[in-house]
Design a protein around this motif. Structure first.
Motif, mmCIF file in Angstrom:
data_model
loop_
_atom_site.group_PDB
_atom_site.id
_atom_site.type_symbol
_atom_site.label_atom_id
_atom_site.label_comp_id
_atom_site.label_asym_id
_atom_site.label_seq_id
_atom_site.Cartn_x
_atom_site.Cartn_y
_atom_site.Cartn_z
ATOM 1 N N SER A 181 35.195 23.203 24.472
ATOM 2 C CA SER A 181 35.585 21.860 24.044
ATOM 3 C C SER A 181 37.091 21.681 24.235
ATOM 4 N N THR A 182 37.622 20.564 23.733
ATOM 5 C CA THR A 182 39.061 20.316 23.798
ATOM 6 C C THR A 182 39.866 21.265 22.927
ATOM 7 N N ASP A 221 39.743 24.585 26.865
ATOM 8 C CA ASP A 221 39.889 23.917 28.163
ATOM 9 C C ASP A 221 38.713 23.023 28.512
ATOM 10 N N GLY A 222 37.931 22.600 27.529
ATOM 11 C CA GLY A 222 36.838 21.683 27.789
ATOM 12 C C GLY A 222 37.299 20.234 27.782
ATOM 13 N N ALA A 223 36.423 19.338 28.266
ATOM 14 C CA ALA A 223 36.779 17.926 28.393
ATOM 15 C C ALA A 223 36.381 17.087 27.188
ATOM 16 N N THR A 239 27.987 27.284 34.993
ATOM 17 C CA THR A 239 29.278 26.858 35.534
ATOM 18 C C THR A 239 29.687 27.722 36.717
ATOM 19 N N ARG A 275 30.307 26.012 40.312
ATOM 20 C CA ARG A 275 31.686 25.933 40.784
ATOM 21 C C ARG A 275 32.059 27.011 41.796
ATOM 22 N N ASP A 299 28.078 20.831 34.864
ATOM 23 C CA ASP A 299 27.978 22.249 34.513
ATOM 24 C C ASP A 299 27.238 22.466 33.198
ATOM 25 N N HIS A 321 31.980 23.057 30.476
ATOM 26 C CA HIS A 321 33.284 22.469 30.162
ATOM 27 C C HIS A 321 33.233 20.941 30.250
ATOM 28 N N PHE A 322 32.134 20.415 30.757
ATOM 29 C CA PHE A 322 31.923 18.977 30.909
ATOM 30 C C PHE A 322 32.971 18.332 31.819
ATOM 31 N N LYS A 323 33.435 19.090 32.813
ATOM 32 C CA LYS A 323 34.348 18.548 33.815
ATOM 33 C C LYS A 323 33.637 18.306 35.145
ATOM 34 N N CYS A 324 32.399 18.773 35.223
ATOM 35 C CA CYS A 324 31.520 18.542 36.363
ATOM 36 C C CYS A 324 30.096 18.693 35.821
#
Length: 303
Positions: free
Chosen positions: A22-23, A26-28, A154, A158, A192, A187-190
């Protein structure tokens, strides 16, 4: 016929992800939104495991406020310390940590940190070994580990390095007793998330019951297919599962037996392909290539 663990254990199976960010690191997404995403996707439990590093304030993210009827959380972190054979920081997934777990000490090694996590009662997993080139020599320095990530979503999305069975098979062949773990590492950035998870058989959805079941090895790992039962009957192993295109029995080195079909729901395989005294494991693959993996079992020991 002897039903093997976890299928012989009391309770029911619960679906959960053990590796998420999470934030707080390094998560979004904020922790509340991460938990909501998994709850709304039909998961029964989640471990939010932010990176336990000084630059993030050594977070042990408290997700207790986000528990609700039919959804719970486990407390944990992905802990780090120097250094692997190739000079990388260790990535050690630790689920079931106390909220006041002490920060990594100056000079503390990866194996020492993993031992401290295990002593605190955590389920310790060697994370995404293929992604950062973790070796057998590395893994053998973590004797208290309970599992190896055999699938990390992930890492697959990735870097195409999501599979950890090579390391786990090598460790099993050397006599180490570890279970298999599949996770998102989201990480919810893609895209994943929701790609790999654990099915844990416990007598309730209470966090303590889930952690005890994980520590006992009462689980299997999956990308979607379900394993309903694995039983040994003399020289055979019988597997019941959701519709599958293949069911494979694997053991040390070249030990393999397989049944193919269009919609297999049951398979019977001969145990004589396994090396004497060795382990077996089951892989169920569905029509679109998704897999479920049993944790290893030892037929000569009755499970």
């Amino acid at each position: 016929m002897t039903l093997l663990a976890p299928f012989a254990a009391p309770g029911r199976f619960y679906k959960g992800n053990l590796h998420t960010h999470s934030t707080r690191s390094d998560g979004a997404l904020d922790p509340v939104d991460v938990c909501a995403a998994y709850r709304e996707a039909g998961y029964d439990f989640l471990a939010l495991t932010d990176h336990f590093l000084e630059k993030f304030g050594f977070p042990i993210t408290d997700t207790r406020p986000f528990r609700s009827k039919g959804f719970t959380t486990l407390i944990g972190a992905e802990v780090h310390a120097p250094a692997t054979e190739f000079g990388e920081l260790w990535h050690i997934l630790s689920v079931g940590l106390p909220l006041d777990f002490e920060p990594t000490a100056t000079g503390e090694s990866g194996p020492a940190l993993a031992a401290r996590c295990a002593a605190a009662g955590a389920f310790v997993t060697i994370a995404h070994p293929a992604w950062y080139g973790l070796t057998i020599a590395d893994a053998e320095t973590i004797p208290g580990a309970h599992a190896i990530e055999v699938y990390n979503h992930t890492s697959a999305v990735r870097t195409d390095r999501g599979d950890g069975w090579g390391l786990l098979d090598a460790m099993l062949a050397r006599g180490h007793r570890l279970t298999a773990c599949a996770t998102d590492d989201a990480h919810f950035k893609c895209n994943d998330y929701f790609g790999g998870w654990m099915m844990v058989k416990a007598d309730s959805l209470e966090p303590e019951a889930l952690l005890a079941a994980l520590l006992a090895g009462h689980s299997y790992a999956t990308q979607g297919p379900e394993i309903h039962a694995i039983a040994i009957d003399g020289e055979d192993v019988t597997i019941e599962c959701s519709p599958a295109s293949s069911v494979i029995l694997l053991g040390r080195a070249t030990a393999t037996a397989v049944v193919f079909g269009s919609e297999l729901r049951q398979a019977r395989l001969k145990l004589d392909c396994l090396k004497p005294g060795g382990y077996g494991r089951i892989v169920v693959t569905d029509a679109v290539g998704r897999r479920a993996w049993s944790s290893p079992f030892w037929p000569a020991e009755g499970g």
